[in-house]
Design a protein around this motif. Structure first.
Motif, PDB file in Angstrom:
ATOM      1  N   GLY A 133      77.090 -41.794  28.349  1.00 51.13           N
ATOM      2  CA  GLY A 133      78.522 -42.079  28.620  1.00 51.13           C
ATOM      3  C   GLY A 133      78.657 -42.551  30.304  1.00 51.13           C
ATOM      4  N   GLU A 134      79.844 -42.652  30.686  1.00 55.61           N
ATOM      5  CA  GLU A 134      80.135 -43.228  32.040  1.00 55.61           C
ATOM      6  C   GLU A 134      79.836 -41.887  32.964  1.00 55.61           C
ATOM      7  N   PRO A 135      79.681 -42.312  34.174  1.00 61.02           N
ATOM      8  CA  PRO A 135      79.690 -41.204  35.505  1.00 61.02           C
ATOM      9  C   PRO A 135      80.951 -40.641  35.448  1.00 61.02           C
ATOM     10  N   LEU A 136      81.271 -39.432  35.922  1.00 64.09           N
ATOM     11  CA  LEU A 136      80.100 -38.652  36.630  1.00 64.09           C
ATOM     12  C   LEU A 136      79.433 -37.602  35.727  1.00 64.09           C
ATOM     13  N   HIS A 137      78.216 -37.467  36.098  1.00 61.65           N
ATOM     14  CA  HIS A 137      77.282 -36.553  35.030  1.00 61.65           C
ATOM     15  C   HIS A 137      77.116 -35.386  35.660  1.00 61.65           C
ATOM     16  N   SER A 138      76.624 -34.434  34.755  1.00 58.39           N
ATOM     17  CA  SER A 138      76.220 -33.274  35.422  1.00 58.39           C
ATOM     18  C   SER A 138      75.430 -32.557  34.315  1.00 58.39           C
ATOM     19  N   LEU A 139      74.497 -31.808  34.804  1.00 53.05           N
ATOM     20  CA  LEU A 139      73.332 -31.294  33.751  1.00 53.05           C
ATOM     21  C   LEU A 139      73.176 -29.898  33.838  1.00 53.05           C
ATOM     22  N   VAL A 140      73.287 -29.283  32.883  1.00 45.13           N
ATOM     23  CA  VAL A 140      72.913 -27.654  32.724  1.00 45.13           C
ATOM     24  C   VAL A 140      71.794 -27.463  32.276  1.00 45.13           C
ATOM     25  N   ILE A 141      70.943 -26.341  32.865  1.00 42.91           N
ATOM     26  CA  ILE A 141      69.733 -26.010  32.641  1.00 42.91           C
ATOM     27  C   ILE A 141      69.884 -24.576  31.839  1.00 42.91           C
ATOM     28  N   VAL A 142      69.548 -24.662  30.575  1.00 39.72           N
ATOM     29  CA  VAL A 142      69.666 -23.375  29.909  1.00 39.72           C
ATOM     30  C   VAL A 142      68.763 -22.104  30.288  1.00 39.72           C
TER      31      VAL A 142
END
Lengths: 302, 302
Positions: free
Chosen positions: A258-267
């Protein structure tokens, strides 16, 4: 009064009714509410899904753009006369999401300007949309763009602390909204490059790069589960959530995130089976998602 | 469509414009927005500053009260016909603040009911009002009412993990909104006690009690800095922030902490001098606040 008003995460309609009433005089609102004489819009609103013009139309008011440097360095101009009239600063998310906002509130305090904060959603709570419990998150980290010569890796120590405790980590990806080229910088020309947003594959690449340098064995391409989110709260049309291993996300087409803004979660390893089940819906490969959760994370799934 | 809509933290005006438009048909809103056929209000709204009636008047719609048990156990009734018409569940804060909301979303998914979440502020980000940076918080813990025979202390291990890393800890204080007396429970009478909210002195007492049992030396009455917050976002009339050592807060009159709901923040050792400076404004004893920050936390203050 100096108002600092959170806009929420997506578009002009994520402002709260309270925030709207305080900053703008609109026909359906209480007559007692006095519109602000100046309304600043923090430039990071480029990460909202809407243009300034649409915001102005919706709010029925002209906005003064203030980039984060202005908020930091020219706060006295923003606060001018705010002891006698009402001034508002609109910011993306919640006013306490960025370090510059307590600073301007401190400055207002020293100028004896009364202040009021209007809260809103920020990625720090909205990230719950990925299915992981907010209680199980450790500290949040930011990941900046690496260059050839500058690869700051202190985020890795923070992730390690979370990983060692089994907590999830929210990783906020860098944005560059007011960059100058080396040439323009050298010549003192205020010409700015187009905004850049770190993509999920870029982030994964940087994480894996630092892991291979540090080798503390906290991130594994095929055994670490992660969840990418973008445009949280934007509804089906905008919000994207993608879950998988680091390498699955790395191999996924960037536009799928998808479009920004992106975030990432580390499980984290303390993950609960229900969290895994919820996020399975977003998995690139559901079967592998479950397999890693069971064999690496020790989750007892049905 | 099943909407789950965050109400924010304080009163009827903390709903976002999007949330308002989606759940209620009101004259000034887009004609295209179809009001919901049923709107549930989670009973924890007793912790909002307003009564149900005021919410109904503002929203122009009758609300069906649903306590958390109902949301958990009778989710199918809430979701009835939501594949054909629009149903909304209003919750305090953000929909992902409580564990029961992902559950009902999972259930909706299995019933093939489309869902949409409207985010809002929650204490997890709004707590930034105390001046501590959200990035420096570790995991959030909940503190339940102790009884003579039941003193669950697993929260202490979580706090210890944060303290060891130097992170701040947000401690959410217990509420009991639908309690039965032993007699009424035994007789199966659905008569409920008045709601109870843990006060700041109660919380401090429980923390100190567990510290003296466990003796891991992570909390010290005179050397641990804490910040109490209540009614965050409620403006000058409602919001209260009080900072000091554990014993200073314990000796402070309970009414000085404002109305419930209260939360407590334990300041971590990584605290930045600017955070200390910001929270000094709320200190019971400014001089002692600075002294402890300097001598115990190693903060270099001006």
């Amino acid at each position: 009064m100096f108002y600092i008003i959170g806009l929420g995460l997506c578009d002009e309609k994520d402002i709260t009714v309270r925030g709207l009433e305080m900053s703008f005089r609109r026909p359906h609102q209480m007559a007692a509410v006095k519109g602000c004489s100046r309304v600043y819009l923090e430039a990071y609103t480029s990460i909202l899904m809407v243009q300034r013009e649409r915001l102005e139309e919706f709010y029925g008011k002209q906005l003064i753009i203030a980039d984060r440097d202005t908020v930091e360095l020219e706060s006295d101009e923003i606060l001018r006369d705010a002891d006698k009239e009402d001034v508002a600063l609109l910011v993306v998310g919640d006013p306490f999401g960025a370090t510059t906002h307590p600073d301007i509130l401190l400055r207002a305090r020293s100028l004896r300007v009364p202040t009021q904060v209007i809260h809103n959603a920020s990625i720090l709570n909205a990230v719950g949309c990925c299915g992981l419990q907010l209680y199980n998150f450790g500290q949040t980290v930011s990941l900046v763009f690496f260059t050839e010569t500058w690869k700051p890796d202190s985020f890795y120590d923070r992730i390690k602390e979370n990983v060692d405790l089994g907590m999830h980590t929210l990783v906020l990806l860098d944005i560059k909204v007011k960059e100058q080229s080396d040439e323009n910088l050298a010549r003192g020309r205020k010409i700015y490059e187009p905004p850049r947003y770190m993509t999920i594959p870029q982030a994964v690449t940087q994480l894996v790069e630092i892991e291979s340098l540090r080798q503390d064995n906290i991130l594994s391409p095929s055994n670490t589960l992660v969840i990418a989110v973008s445009r949280v709260g934007g509804g089906d049309k905008h919000e994207r959530i993608v879950s998988g291993t680091l390498s699955e996300l790395n191999g996924h087409p960037p536009e799928a995130f998808g479009e920004p803004l992106h975030s990432l979660v580390i499980v984290g390893k303390r993950v609960h089976p229900l969290e895994i089940e919820y996020a399975q819906e977003f998995a690139i490969d559901e079967e592998n998602w479950r397999r890693v959760a069971e064999t690496v994370y020790g989750c007892a799934l049905d």
